[in-house]
Scaffold this motif. Structure first.
Motif, PDB file in Angstrom:
ATOM      1  N   ALA A 109      21.593 -43.105   6.095  1.00 25.57           N
ATOM      2  CA  ALA A 109      22.771 -42.426   5.535  1.00 25.57           C
ATOM      3  C   ALA A 109      22.694 -42.374   4.012  1.00 25.57           C
ATOM      4  O   ALA A 109      22.958 -41.335   3.399  1.00 25.57           O
ATOM      5  N   VAL A 110      22.338 -43.490   3.402  1.00 27.35           N
ATOM      6  CA  VAL A 110      22.182 -43.513   1.941  1.00 27.35           C
ATOM      7  C   VAL A 110      21.083 -42.541   1.534  1.00 27.35           C
ATOM      8  O   VAL A 110      21.219 -41.796   0.559  1.00 27.35           O
ATOM      9  N   ALA A 116      20.209 -35.254  -0.915  1.00 27.73           N
ATOM     10  CA  ALA A 116      21.010 -34.108  -1.348  1.00 27.73           C
ATOM     11  C   ALA A 116      21.223 -34.148  -2.862  1.00 27.73           C
ATOM     12  O   ALA A 116      21.086 -33.130  -3.553  1.00 27.73           O
ATOM     13  N   PHE A 117      21.537 -35.334  -3.377  1.00 27.50           N
ATOM     14  CA  PHE A 117      21.729 -35.492  -4.820  1.00 27.50           C
ATOM     15  C   PHE A 117      20.441 -35.166  -5.573  1.00 27.50           C
ATOM     16  O   PHE A 117      20.448 -34.417  -6.553  1.00 27.50           O
ATOM     17  N   GLN A 118      19.332 -35.734  -5.090  1.00 26.82           N
ATOM     18  CA  GLN A 118      18.045 -35.518  -5.758  1.00 26.82           C
ATOM     19  C   GLN A 118      17.643 -34.049  -5.740  1.00 26.82           C
ATOM     20  O   GLN A 118      17.160 -33.513  -6.740  1.00 26.82           O
ATOM     21  N   THR A 119      17.865 -33.390  -4.620  1.00 24.79           N
ATOM     22  CA  THR A 119      17.519 -31.974  -4.509  1.00 24.79           C
ATOM     23  C   THR A 119      18.389 -31.139  -5.439  1.00 24.79           C
ATOM     24  O   THR A 119      17.896 -30.223  -6.107  1.00 24.79           O
ATOM     25  N   GLY A 120      19.676 -31.465  -5.515  1.00 27.49           N
ATOM     26  CA  GLY A 120      20.566 -30.760  -6.441  1.00 27.49           C
ATOM     27  C   GLY A 120      20.159 -30.969  -7.889  1.00 27.49           C
ATOM     28  O   GLY A 120      20.145 -30.026  -8.689  1.00 27.49           O
ATOM     29  N   LEU A 121      19.817 -32.209  -8.215  1.00 27.10           N
ATOM     30  CA  LEU A 121      19.373 -32.508  -9.578  1.00 27.10           C
ATOM     31  C   LEU A 121      18.053 -31.797  -9.887  1.00 27.10           C
ATOM     32  O   LEU A 121      17.891 -31.236 -10.975  1.00 27.10           O
ATOM     33  N   LEU A 122      17.142 -31.799  -8.938  1.00 29.70           N
ATOM     34  CA  LEU A 122      15.871 -31.079  -9.107  1.00 29.70           C
ATOM     35  C   LEU A 122      16.123 -29.603  -9.378  1.00 29.70           C
ATOM     36  O   LEU A 122      15.578 -29.029 -10.329  1.00 29.70           O
ATOM     37  N   SER A 142      14.091 -36.541 -11.319  1.00 33.10           N
ATOM     38  CA  SER A 142      15.176 -36.626 -10.336  1.00 33.10           C
ATOM     39  C   SER A 142      14.940 -37.767  -9.348  1.00 33.10           C
ATOM     40  O   SER A 142      15.887 -38.424  -8.918  1.00 33.10           O
ATOM     41  N   ILE A 143      13.693 -38.044  -9.014  1.00 31.38           N
ATOM     42  CA  ILE A 143      13.384 -39.171  -8.131  1.00 31.38           C
ATOM     43  C   ILE A 143      13.780 -40.482  -8.801  1.00 31.38           C
ATOM     44  O   ILE A 143      14.422 -41.340  -8.186  1.00 31.38           O
ATOM     45  N   GLU A 144      13.413 -40.662 -10.053  1.00 33.25           N
ATOM     46  CA  GLU A 144      13.719 -41.926 -10.737  1.00 33.25           C
ATOM     47  C   GLU A 144      15.224 -42.144 -10.875  1.00 33.25           C
ATOM     48  O   GLU A 144      15.717 -43.253 -10.653  1.00 33.25           O
ATOM     49  N   ILE A 145      15.942 -41.128 -11.218  1.00 34.65           N
ATOM     50  CA  ILE A 145      17.400 -41.263 -11.315  1.00 34.65           C
ATOM     51  C   ILE A 145      17.988 -41.628  -9.956  1.00 34.65           C
ATOM     52  O   ILE A 145      18.856 -42.502  -9.841  1.00 34.65           O
ATOM     53  N   THR A 146      17.475 -41.014  -8.920  1.00 36.47           N
ATOM     54  CA  THR A 146      17.945 -41.298  -7.569  1.00 36.47           C
ATOM     55  C   THR A 146      17.577 -42.714  -7.135  1.00 36.47           C
ATOM     56  O   THR A 146      18.347 -43.373  -6.438  1.00 36.47           O
ATOM     57  N   VAL A 181      12.771 -26.791  -0.617  1.00 37.38           N
ATOM     58  CA  VAL A 181      12.452 -27.085   0.790  1.00 37.38           C
ATOM     59  C   VAL A 181      11.292 -28.079   0.847  1.00 37.38           C
ATOM     60  O   VAL A 181      11.326 -29.060   1.604  1.00 37.38           O
ATOM     61  N   ALA A 182      10.269 -27.826   0.069  1.00 37.27           N
ATOM     62  CA  ALA A 182       9.100 -28.716   0.038  1.00 37.27           C
ATOM     63  C   ALA A 182       9.495 -30.118  -0.409  1.00 37.27           C
ATOM     64  O   ALA A 182       8.971 -31.113   0.103  1.00 37.27           O
ATOM     65  N   ASN A 183      10.434 -30.207  -1.342  1.00 30.64           N
ATOM     66  CA  ASN A 183      10.921 -31.507  -1.792  1.00 30.64           C
ATOM     67  C   ASN A 183      11.565 -32.262  -0.626  1.00 30.64           C
ATOM     68  O   ASN A 183      11.357 -33.456  -0.464  1.00 30.64           O
ATOM     69  N   GLY A 184      12.333 -31.563   0.194  1.00 31.95           N
ATOM     70  CA  GLY A 184      12.955 -32.197   1.364  1.00 31.95           C
ATOM     71  C   GLY A 184      11.926 -32.761   2.318  1.00 31.95           C
ATOM     72  O   GLY A 184      12.084 -33.871   2.843  1.00 31.95           O
ATOM     73  N   VAL A 185      10.857 -32.027   2.538  1.00 32.31           N
ATOM     74  CA  VAL A 185       9.782 -32.501   3.408  1.00 32.31           C
ATOM     75  C   VAL A 185       9.144 -33.753   2.789  1.00 32.31           C
ATOM     76  O   VAL A 185       8.885 -34.743   3.482  1.00 32.31           O
TER      77      VAL A 185
END
Length: 142
Positions: free
Chosen positions: A23-24, A30-36, A54-58, A117-121
């Protein structure tokens, strides 16, 4: 293998913890993808660099939530213990960055898949790795 994993998520001894971690992770993804997307589209940052930022912030946000909620029974409470755990999760998740960014790059460059999309994968592929190491090392058997 998938069947065993799904059963463990539903009824295994780590099921509640794994569901919380998931869940986290979904909210963080979603946050990371939005920030990206914001960094690339509005900040004109190259997508691979924006992914790393965006990964590091997340990572920082996820550590706080996972420490407080997912691994609450073994959470890090004192400032020194919290900082040590944050360092450990950065090592765990930092070693997952090449996995996630590698998947992102491969899908964008070789398969022409949109970077979001690729980031989600990439998040999904590196997620199992992160859970195993975080649960076994960052929170030491939490």
């Amino acid at each position: 293998m998938l069947r065993r994993f799904l059963r463990a998520v539903l009824v295994g001894p780590e099921a509640p913890q794994l569901r919380r971690f998931f869940a986290v992770g979904v909210v963080a993804a979603a946050f990371q993808t939005g920030l990206l997307g914001a960094l690339v589209e509005w900040g004109n940052v190259q997508y691979l660099l924006a992914a790393i930022v965006s990964i590091e912030i997340t990572i920082l946000l996820q550590y706080g939530v996972n420490n407080r909620w997912t691994f609450h029974t073994v959470r890090h409470t004192g400032w020194r213990e919290y900082a040590h755990g944050l360092l450990r999760t950065n090592v765990v998740r930092g070693t997952a960055i090449p996995i996630q960014v590698g998947v992102l790059y491969a899908l964008v460059s070789a398969a022409a898949i949109p970077y979001l999309v690729a980031n989600g994968v990439g998040i999904v592929v590196s997620g199992i790795y992160r859970y195993v190491l975080d649960s076994r090392w960052t929170w030491q058997g939490g």
